[in-house]
Design a protein around this motif. Structure first.
Motif, short mmCIF file in Angstrom:
data_model
loop_
_atom_site.label_atom_id
_atom_site.label_comp_id
_atom_site.label_asym_id
_atom_site.label_seq_id
_atom_site.Cartn_x
_atom_site.Cartn_y
_atom_site.Cartn_z
N PRO A 139 0.74 -1.35 0.05
CA PRO A 139 -0.09 -0.11 -0.06
C PRO A 139 0.71 1.36 0.02
O PRO A 139 1.89 1.52 0.67
N PHE A 140 0.37 2.24 -0.86
CA PHE A 140 0.99 3.47 -1.15
C PHE A 140 2.46 3.59 -1.81
O PHE A 140 2.94 4.16 -2.49
N ILE A 141 3.19 2.93 -0.87
CA ILE A 141 4.73 2.38 -1.09
C ILE A 141 4.92 2.26 -2.65
O ILE A 141 5.77 2.83 -3.26
N SER A 142 4.38 1.07 -2.98
CA SER A 142 4.39 0.79 -4.39
C SER A 142 4.16 1.68 -5.42
O SER A 142 4.71 1.65 -6.56
N PHE A 143 3.03 2.27 -5.25
CA PHE A 143 2.51 3.48 -6.10
C PHE A 143 3.69 4.39 -6.40
O PHE A 143 3.64 4.94 -7.18
N VAL A 144 4.29 4.70 -5.20
CA VAL A 144 5.42 5.95 -5.44
C VAL A 144 6.59 5.17 -5.96
O VAL A 144 7.22 5.66 -6.85
N PHE A 145 7.01 3.95 -5.65
CA PHE A 145 8.23 3.13 -6.08
C PHE A 145 8.07 3.08 -7.75
O PHE A 145 8.71 3.18 -8.63
N LEU A 146 6.57 2.73 -8.34
CA LEU A 146 6.26 2.31 -9.60
C LEU A 146 6.09 3.77 -10.15
O LEU A 146 5.89 3.85 -11.30
N ARG A 147 5.95 4.84 -9.68
CA ARG A 147 5.91 6.27 -10.13
C ARG A 147 4.60 6.37 -10.87
O ARG A 147 4.25 6.91 -11.92
N GLY A 148 3.48 5.63 -9.99
CA GLY A 148 2.15 5.60 -10.69
C GLY A 148 1.87 4.98 -12.14
O GLY A 148 1.02 5.17 -12.53
N HIS A 149 2.74 4.00 -12.51
CA HIS A 149 2.52 3.24 -13.70
C HIS A 149 2.76 1.72 -13.58
O HIS A 149 3.50 1.11 -12.52
N CYS A 150 2.06 0.99 -14.30
CA CYS A 150 2.21 -0.42 -14.34
C CYS A 150 3.39 -0.93 -14.79
O CYS A 150 4.17 -0.30 -15.77
N SER A 151 4.27 -1.78 -14.00
CA SER A 151 5.49 -2.21 -14.61
C SER A 151 5.52 -2.88 -15.81
O SER A 151 6.82 -2.85 -16.36
N SER A 152 4.42 -3.54 -16.01
CA SER A 152 4.53 -4.21 -17.62
C SER A 152 4.12 -3.39 -18.78
O SER A 152 4.92 -3.21 -19.64
N CYS A 153 3.05 -2.62 -18.74
CA CYS A 153 2.28 -2.06 -19.92
C CYS A 153 2.62 -0.45 -19.70
O CYS A 153 2.07 0.36 -20.60
N HIS A 154 2.99 -0.08 -18.27
CA HIS A 154 3.38 1.28 -18.16
C HIS A 154 2.01 2.38 -18.37
O HIS A 154 2.04 3.38 -18.29
N THR A 155 0.89 1.66 -18.13
CA THR A 155 -0.46 2.41 -17.94
C THR A 155 -0.46 3.10 -16.58
O THR A 155 0.01 2.58 -15.73
N LYS A 156 -1.05 4.21 -16.61
CA LYS A 156 -1.25 4.94 -15.23
C LYS A 156 -2.10 4.26 -14.23
O LYS A 156 -2.90 3.66 -14.76
N ILE A 157 -1.70 4.03 -13.11
CA ILE A 157 -2.44 3.60 -12.05
C ILE A 157 -3.14 4.52 -11.46
O ILE A 157 -2.93 5.67 -11.35
#
Length: 241
Positions: free
Chosen positions: A38-56
């Protein structure tokens, strides 16, 4: 818990299982455990999916942060006990209902029934008092809904010559159980204060949509929940009593 509430908001309206693992809604790639903190992963991924880079969606960190804030304030007010568990579960359910209402403008009846039944398990208020207050508010707002809806459909629609208004209602069906819940939890006077705050907060987006000339029906459950939470935590009604 905030992460779990996000799962409920996304999956319950679509009748999807809440027990299966999470996937990216865009590319359907399975989300790894370290991408789901929670929250940490969103920041770490910069708000994007690691596979398709779509915005979270910002919904995920916002609900997680909101859940943490709500839990902390409730614990500070009540400390750990039966009332804390019941009230926390109640506000968790209201977060889910608010998220669904914003997204779909409709909420599941079973969730409304759940929160309405849950509020009667509070040890701090008698069942009879809660029932009396709940029926008083529910009946009053049902009558108000009828009167305002009549004005919108039969008078306002003719004045503005807008056929869409003939199908619009003042309050959604899901708002009445929430209003009943508010009075059952807070009592009559504090309930009116919570509704005042709800209406006050709802004015802001209403004015915005009026200024940009957009006819849009607001999801009112989030404002009712916010008004309830503010009055429950800070007890502003004591200032006027």
């Amino acid at each position: 818990m905030g992460s779990f509430l996000n799962v409920l908001i996304v999956r319950l309206p679509l009748n999807l299982s809440i027990l299966t693992s999470s996937n990216c809604p865009s590319c359907h790639t399975k989300i790894r455990w370290y991408e789901n903190i929670p929250f940490i992963s969103f920041v770490f991924l910069r708000g994007h999916c690691s596979s398709c880079h779509t915005k979270i969606s910002w919904q995920y960190p916002m609900v997680e942060a909101l859940t943490a804030l709500v839990t902390t304030l409730l614990f500070y007010k009540l400390q750990f006990g039966i009332e804390f568990l019941v009230v926390t579960a109640l506000f968790y359910a209201l977060i889910v209902l608010s998220g669904i209402d914003i997204k779909y403008q409709a909420v599941p009846d079973y969730l409304l029934l759940f929160v309405l039944v849950l509020v009667f398990f509070l040890p701090s208020r008698s069942f009879i008092e809660q029932l009396k207050d709940a029926l008083l508010f529910a009946g009053g707002f049902s009558l108000l809904n009828f009167i305002v809806t009549f004005y919108i459909q039969n008078i306002k629609s003719r004045l503005l010559k807008d056929e869409k208004l003939k199908k619009q209602t003042a309050l959604g069906e899901g708002d009445i159980p929430i209003v009943a819940l508010i009075s059952a939890l807070l009592g009559t006077f504090s309930g009116f204060v919570a509704l005042f705050f709800a209406a006050l907060f709802a004015i802001i987006p209403s004015l915005y949509f009026t200024l940009v000339k957009k006819q849009r029906q607001l999801a009112f459950i989030p404002f009712l929940s916010l008004g309830l939470f503010i009055e429950y935590i800070f007890s502003f009604s004591k200032v006027f009593s």
